[in-house]
Design a protein around this motif. Structure first.
Motif, short mmCIF file in Angstrom:
data_model
loop_
_atom_site.label_atom_id
_atom_site.label_comp_id
_atom_site.label_asym_id
_atom_site.label_seq_id
_atom_site.Cartn_x
_atom_site.Cartn_y
_atom_site.Cartn_z
N GLN A 23 40.80 34.33 49.14
CA GLN A 23 39.57 35.09 49.39
C GLN A 23 39.51 36.34 48.53
N GLU A 24 40.65 37.02 48.39
CA GLU A 24 40.68 38.27 47.63
C GLU A 24 40.43 38.03 46.15
N TYR A 25 41.09 37.03 45.57
CA TYR A 25 40.92 36.77 44.13
C TYR A 25 39.57 36.14 43.80
N ALA A 26 38.92 35.57 44.82
CA ALA A 26 37.59 35.03 44.60
C ALA A 26 36.60 36.15 44.27
N LYS A 27 36.96 37.38 44.63
CA LYS A 27 36.11 38.54 44.36
C LYS A 27 36.21 38.98 42.90
N GLY A 28 37.20 38.43 42.16
CA GLY A 28 37.41 38.83 40.78
C GLY A 28 38.59 39.77 40.65
N LEU A 29 38.81 40.30 39.43
CA LEU A 29 39.96 41.16 39.16
C LEU A 29 39.60 42.62 39.02
N LYS A 30 38.35 42.96 39.34
CA LYS A 30 37.94 44.36 39.25
C LYS A 30 38.54 45.17 40.38
N ILE A 31 39.11 46.35 40.05
CA ILE A 31 39.68 47.24 41.05
C ILE A 31 39.22 48.66 40.75
#
Length: 412
Positions: free
Chosen positions: A203-211
């Motif tokens: 679920q977390e990586y589905a959001k992409g790699l932007k931090i």
């Protein structure tokens, strides 16, 4: 088992086909790319797959301090697939094992990669996230020095070490970003491998790699994984039927209540079942472990055991131990059964940790759903449940979520 419990299990199983985690582990899917991004001349791909089957030049593998590859699911798979030569090499090079935040380079054995990097990390509640990030940068730099062009690494610490998926991602991405600024000549492809059973990381990586854009923002938010005091000394309470849920910051092993709950491996290996189990052993001693092991058959057959604590240093009357192997993918069902048993025994208060692989919204919602469903079953005795939390950030996050609407099986 009463009707409510059976209904809870039935609904849980049916709903798992609609997106919730299943009570049985599904077969591993084909590898698929979740997302892709670039940092300088380094391309990062997040894939859904098995870290032990990657064919990159280098593969990062989590391991126990002893470097005994028979301990841990990933390490044991590496041993089985790569062969005993890997274990022999580790014993030769590191006879005393590894210290936390260190890594060991090793031959590949029968694996498709060229090199293995075995890492050793502490439990999330004892970790320094900046040191974890520096360790990852060292590994990437080592791979670059070896002229490797590709490297695979897993979601750091999101299993038994209980690193929240969001924080694990931050550590990895920050390490890669900093490494990319060295303008590497060889290492241009990095794969973050997310196992299909790690729902929080998927679920977390589905959001992409932007931090967040700065390290200051990140570390102020996560608190370096250290324990802090909450903003208020008052504990938050929420009513679920005739059961009161209390959020409390502190040490579960020091709770003064009728019972506390924690999970341990089926063979009662307290030293390798997480920080909480280690604390229990420190307080109660080896004799307590021996008494627990006498109930090994009950642990295997029922999925949990209840240990009287009258003669031990714990402040509770009973310690419930949940079978980590049996309920690894459906721990909330196990928790519900323990709540039922505690009520049957006439206990009035019980404290438990936040179970699950990391503190994402799904895990938090699961525990609240269990407590809500149990509270609505009208228990006769057990009226107070304490959720014991280690860090201020997690306390505040759960407190905020508890104030909003959440999904429960009783609303279906």
């Amino acid at each position: 088992m009463n009707k409510i419990s059976c209904e809870y299990k039935r609904n849980f199983y049916i709903l798992s086909t609609g997106g919730a985690k299943s009570t049985t582990q599904q077969s591993s899917p084909m590898y698929s790319t979740l997302n892709c991004s670039s940092f300088g001349n380094v391309q990062v791909k997040v894939i859904n797959g098995d870290i032990t089957k990657q064919k990159t030049d280098a593969v990062v593998v989590p391991a126990d301090k002893s470097l005994d590859l028979s301990k841990g699911i990933v390490a044991s798979t590496i041993l089985k697939t790569g062969g005993k030569v890997i274990q022999d090499e580790l014993k030769k090079m590191h006879p005393k094992g590894l210290k936390d935040y260190n890594f060991a380079r090793c031959i590949n054995g029968n694996l498709s990669c060229k090199t293995l990097y075995f890492t050793c990390l502490p439990h999330y509640t004892d970790t320094d996230l900046e040191t974890v990030k520096n360790m990852l940068i060292e590994i990437l730099s080592e791979a670059e020095s070896s002229q490797y062009s590709s490297l695979s690494l897993p979601c750091i610490g999101t299993g038994n070490l209980a690193y929240p998926a969001m924080e694990s991602k931050r550590i990895i991405v920050e390490a890669i970003k900093k490494f990319s600024k060295t303008n590497p000549k060889y290492l241009h492809d990095i794969y973050i491998v997310v196992h299909h059973s790690d729902a929080g990381s998927l679920q977390e990586y589905a959001k992409g790699l932007k931090i967040e854009s700065t390290l200051t923002q990140i570390f102020n938010y996560i608190g370096f994984g250290k324990s802090n005091e909450p903003k208020t000394t008052e504990n938050s309470t929420y009513q679920h039927g005739n059961v009161t849920l209390t959020l409390k910051l502190g040490d579960l092993t020091r709770e003064s209540c009728d019972a506390i709950m924690c999970s341990v491996s089926e063979n009662m290996d307290f030293q390798n079942s997480g920080l909480l189990c280690k604390k229990v052993v420190e307080m109660c001693g080896s004799e307590f472990v021996k008494e627990c092991k006498k109930k090994g058959n009950d642990m295997r057959q029922r999925g949990f055991i209840a240990m009287p604590c009258k003669n031990w240093k714990l402040k509770c009357l009973q310690l419930f131990l949940l079978n980590l192997n049996r309920y690894d993918h459906c721990w909330d069902v196990g928790v519900y059964e323990i709540l039922e048993k505690a009520d049957e025994m006439g206990l009035t208060t019980i404290a438990l940790p936040l179970f699950g692989a990391g503190y994402d919204d799904n895990v938090i919602n699961d525990i609240r759903t269990v407590i809500h469903t149990f509270g609505m079953s009208n228990p006769k005795n057990l009226k107070d449940v304490i959720l014991s939390l280690y860090t201020k950030d997690i306390y505040n996050k759960i407190d905020n979520l508890c104030r909003g609407k959440f999904f429960t099986l009783t609303e279906q």
